[in-house]
Design a protein around this motif. Structure first.
Motif, PDB file in Angstrom:
ATOM      1  N   LEU A  92      65.843  47.890 -31.483  1.00  0.00           N
ATOM      2  CA  LEU A  92      65.333  49.534 -31.680  1.00  0.00           C
ATOM      3  C   LEU A  92      64.056  49.672 -30.938  1.00  0.00           C
ATOM      4  N   SER A  93      63.060  48.847 -31.122  1.00  0.00           N
ATOM      5  CA  SER A  93      61.706  49.015 -30.461  1.00  0.00           C
ATOM      6  C   SER A  93      61.755  48.786 -28.884  1.00  0.00           C
ATOM      7  N   SER A  94      62.691  47.957 -28.574  1.00  0.00           N
ATOM      8  CA  SER A  94      62.744  47.592 -27.211  1.00  0.00           C
ATOM      9  C   SER A  94      63.860  48.331 -26.248  1.00  0.00           C
ATOM     10  N   PHE A  95      65.179  47.950 -26.448  1.00  0.00           N
ATOM     11  CA  PHE A  95      66.286  48.576 -25.783  1.00  0.00           C
ATOM     12  C   PHE A  95      66.217  50.009 -26.111  1.00  0.00           C
ATOM     13  N   GLN A  96      66.622  50.492 -27.268  1.00  0.00           N
ATOM     14  CA  GLN A  96      66.731  51.787 -27.595  1.00  0.00           C
ATOM     15  C   GLN A  96      65.567  52.775 -27.223  1.00  0.00           C
ATOM     16  N   ASN A  97      64.475  52.397 -27.773  1.00  0.00           N
ATOM     17  CA  ASN A  97      63.189  52.956 -27.285  1.00  0.00           C
ATOM     18  C   ASN A  97      63.129  53.177 -25.698  1.00  0.00           C
ATOM     19  N   LEU A  98      63.070  52.265 -24.939  1.00  0.00           N
ATOM     20  CA  LEU A  98      62.955  52.401 -23.573  1.00  0.00           C
ATOM     21  C   LEU A  98      64.195  53.217 -22.999  1.00  0.00           C
ATOM     22  N   ALA A  99      65.327  52.903 -23.277  1.00  0.00           N
ATOM     23  CA  ALA A  99      66.594  53.614 -22.604  1.00  0.00           C
ATOM     24  C   ALA A  99      66.561  55.231 -23.056  1.00  0.00           C
ATOM     25  N   ILE A 100      65.795  55.433 -24.154  1.00  0.00           N
ATOM     26  CA  ILE A 100      65.871  57.088 -24.431  1.00  0.00           C
ATOM     27  C   ILE A 100      64.356  57.611 -23.773  1.00  0.00           C
ATOM     28  N   THR A 101      63.266  57.085 -23.959  1.00  0.00           N
ATOM     29  CA  THR A 101      62.218  57.534 -23.455  1.00  0.00           C
ATOM     30  C   THR A 101      62.108  57.803 -21.866  1.00  0.00           C
ATOM     31  N   ILE A 102      62.545  56.465 -21.264  1.00  0.00           N
ATOM     32  CA  ILE A 102      62.325  56.713 -19.877  1.00  0.00           C
ATOM     33  C   ILE A 102      63.388  57.869 -19.265  1.00  0.00           C
ATOM     34  N   ALA A 103      64.709  57.949 -19.722  1.00  0.00           N
ATOM     35  CA  ALA A 103      65.600  58.876 -19.639  1.00  0.00           C
ATOM     36  C   ALA A 103      64.891  60.356 -19.752  1.00  0.00           C
ATOM     37  N   VAL A 104      64.219  60.374 -20.783  1.00  0.00           N
ATOM     38  CA  VAL A 104      63.329  61.783 -21.072  1.00  0.00           C
ATOM     39  C   VAL A 104      62.312  61.962 -19.996  1.00  0.00           C
ATOM     40  N   GLU A 105      61.709  60.850 -19.835  1.00  0.00           N
ATOM     41  CA  GLU A 105      60.507  60.952 -18.934  1.00  0.00           C
ATOM     42  C   GLU A 105      61.250  61.552 -17.286  1.00  0.00           C
ATOM     43  N   ARG A 106      62.147  60.853 -17.132  1.00  0.00           N
ATOM     44  CA  ARG A 106      62.865  61.212 -15.609  1.00  0.00           C
ATOM     45  C   ARG A 106      63.161  62.575 -15.584  1.00  0.00           C
ATOM     46  N   ASP A 107      63.949  63.220 -16.992  1.00  0.00           N
ATOM     47  CA  ASP A 107      64.508  64.451 -16.828  1.00  0.00           C
ATOM     48  C   ASP A 107      63.236  65.460 -16.650  1.00  0.00           C
ATOM     49  N   ASP A 108      62.283  65.255 -17.482  1.00  0.00           N
ATOM     50  CA  ASP A 108      61.091  66.326 -17.449  1.00  0.00           C
ATOM     51  C   ASP A 108      60.285  66.165 -16.219  1.00  0.00           C
ATOM     52  N   GLY A 109      60.354  65.116 -15.448  1.00  0.00           N
ATOM     53  CA  GLY A 109      59.429  65.177 -14.352  1.00  0.00           C
ATOM     54  C   GLY A 109      58.288  64.157 -14.468  1.00  0.00           C
ATOM     55  N   THR A 110      58.283  63.653 -15.522  1.00  0.00           N
ATOM     56  CA  THR A 110      57.088  62.591 -15.739  1.00  0.00           C
ATOM     57  C   THR A 110      57.063  61.470 -14.765  1.00  0.00           C
ATOM     58  N   LEU A 111      58.311  61.021 -14.577  1.00  0.00           N
ATOM     59  CA  LEU A 111      58.132  59.880 -13.605  1.00  0.00           C
ATOM     60  C   LEU A 111      57.903  60.353 -12.130  1.00  0.00           C
ATOM     61  N   LYS A 112      58.608  61.484 -11.856  1.00  0.00           N
ATOM     62  CA  LYS A 112      58.286  61.826 -10.496  1.00  0.00           C
ATOM     63  C   LYS A 112      56.786  62.364 -10.058  1.00  0.00           C
ATOM     64  N   ARG A 113      56.343  62.534 -11.067  1.00  0.00           N
ATOM     65  CA  ARG A 113      54.878  62.758 -11.025  1.00  0.00           C
ATOM     66  C   ARG A 113      53.939  61.497 -10.898  1.00  0.00           C
ATOM     67  N   LEU A 114      54.577  60.663 -11.893  1.00  0.00           N
ATOM     68  CA  LEU A 114      53.665  59.244 -11.768  1.00  0.00           C
ATOM     69  C   LEU A 114      53.937  58.643 -10.459  1.00  0.00           C
ATOM     70  N   ARG A 115      55.147  58.874  -9.762  1.00  0.00           N
ATOM     71  CA  ARG A 115      55.347  58.000  -8.659  1.00  0.00           C
ATOM     72  C   ARG A 115      54.410  58.613  -7.417  1.00  0.00           C
ATOM     73  N   GLY A 116      54.106  60.180  -7.723  1.00  0.00           N
ATOM     74  CA  GLY A 116      53.062  60.571  -6.638  1.00  0.00           C
ATOM     75  C   GLY A 116      51.659  60.197  -6.666  1.00  0.00           C
TER      76      GLY A 116
END
Length: 287
Positions: A92-116
């Protein structure tokens, strides 16, 4: 004409922070963000404890006899159930947590902003791994504390068992983290991430001997679960918390530490390869 006084050197620019320094700073940010998400904290931290409490209370008066013969004295069911909950907590702490949170961060633009920003990608992933390791340690410590104090479940008493716990925990956390990063590209949107990831985790729990004695599962289900790391993590944790005679009730008649390390390491490598090839910083509809 130089204005630097004799005997003095010119001012030198401060050295840039290393990737490790940036990764540690990112870890602190990730941990703070995690604890601000109360629903995720409750689910990841409380779920293993609640399930342990339910099973230990309902079956508290009985013994856990694994296998068809039951030729040796049983142990309290809570003690048998604990290793599976430790393994589930790591997942739960590793696989599920990261699979969900990273997908959310990609969808709301957080990853795009970090990449910049100047933040290296490696520092971002180090921050995620550091956050997972921190939350996994806290969650597992709480689970073991409740198991010991509230339900009287004995803890390992030898250095060898704690050493086994350490490498199964560390390897399982690492594999779960990289597989979570790789799987984060599967959900099409952040809103669908929980609906995609959570059923995978629940199914793996049921077929991996978390809720039931593994040898009581149908043969085909045992074969399927052996292809996934949760079964091996749970088996590795059983070797830590159960008496040695319980290894005779495993399918192979032993704890299979070598196979456990091999399968989890294989998923660690697979997650790294797949994640490196499929990870996206932007949504599918964002170019």
């Amino acid at each position: 004409m130089s204005t630097t006084r004799p005997g003095r050197t010119a001012d030198v620019a401060a050295p840039l922070p290393t990737v490790l320094t940036l990764g540690l700073a990112r870890t602190r940010i990730e941990v703070r963000q995690f604890f601000r998400e109360r629903d995720a904290v409750v689910w990841i931290f409380a779920y293993p404890i609640i399930m342990l409490a339910i099973f230990a209370t309902v079956f508290g008066q009985g013994d856990a006899r694994v296998g068809a013969t039951g030729t040796f004295a049983g142990i309290p069911f809570g003690q048998y159930f604990l290793p599976g909950m430790v393994a589930t907590g790591v997942m739960l702490s590793s696989f599920q947590n990261l699979a969900i949170t990273i997908a959310v961060e990609r969808d709301d633009g957080t990853l795009k902003r970090l990449r910049g920003t100047p933040l290296p990608a490696s520092a971002y992933f180090l921050g995620k791994i550091g956050s997972v390791l921190t939350t996994s340690l806290v969650q597992t410590a709480l689970l073991l504390l409740v198991a010991w104090t509230a339900f009287g479940i004995p803890m390992p008493t030898t250095a060898q068992r704690w050493a086994t716990f350490a490498w199964v925990f560390a390897l399982g956390t690492a594999a779960g983290a990289v597989c979570g990063v790789a799987f984060s590209s599967v959900p099409r949107t952040g809103r669908s991430a929980s609906a995609v990831v959570t059923p995978v985790v629940l199914v793996l729990q049921f077929i991996s001997g978390v809720f039931f004695g593994f040898t009581q599962l149908p043969g085909w289900m045992q074969d399927v679960s052996a292809a996934f790391p949760l079964k091996w993590m749970a088996q590795g944790m059983r070797s830590v918390f159960l008496p040695d005679q319980f290894q005779a009730q495993e399918v192979s008649g032993s704890w299979e530490h070598g196979a456990t390390a091999l399968v989890i390491t294989a998923y660690l490598v697979l997650g790294l390869v797949v994640g490196a090839r499929t990870f996206r910083w932007r949504r599918r509809d964002d170019g």
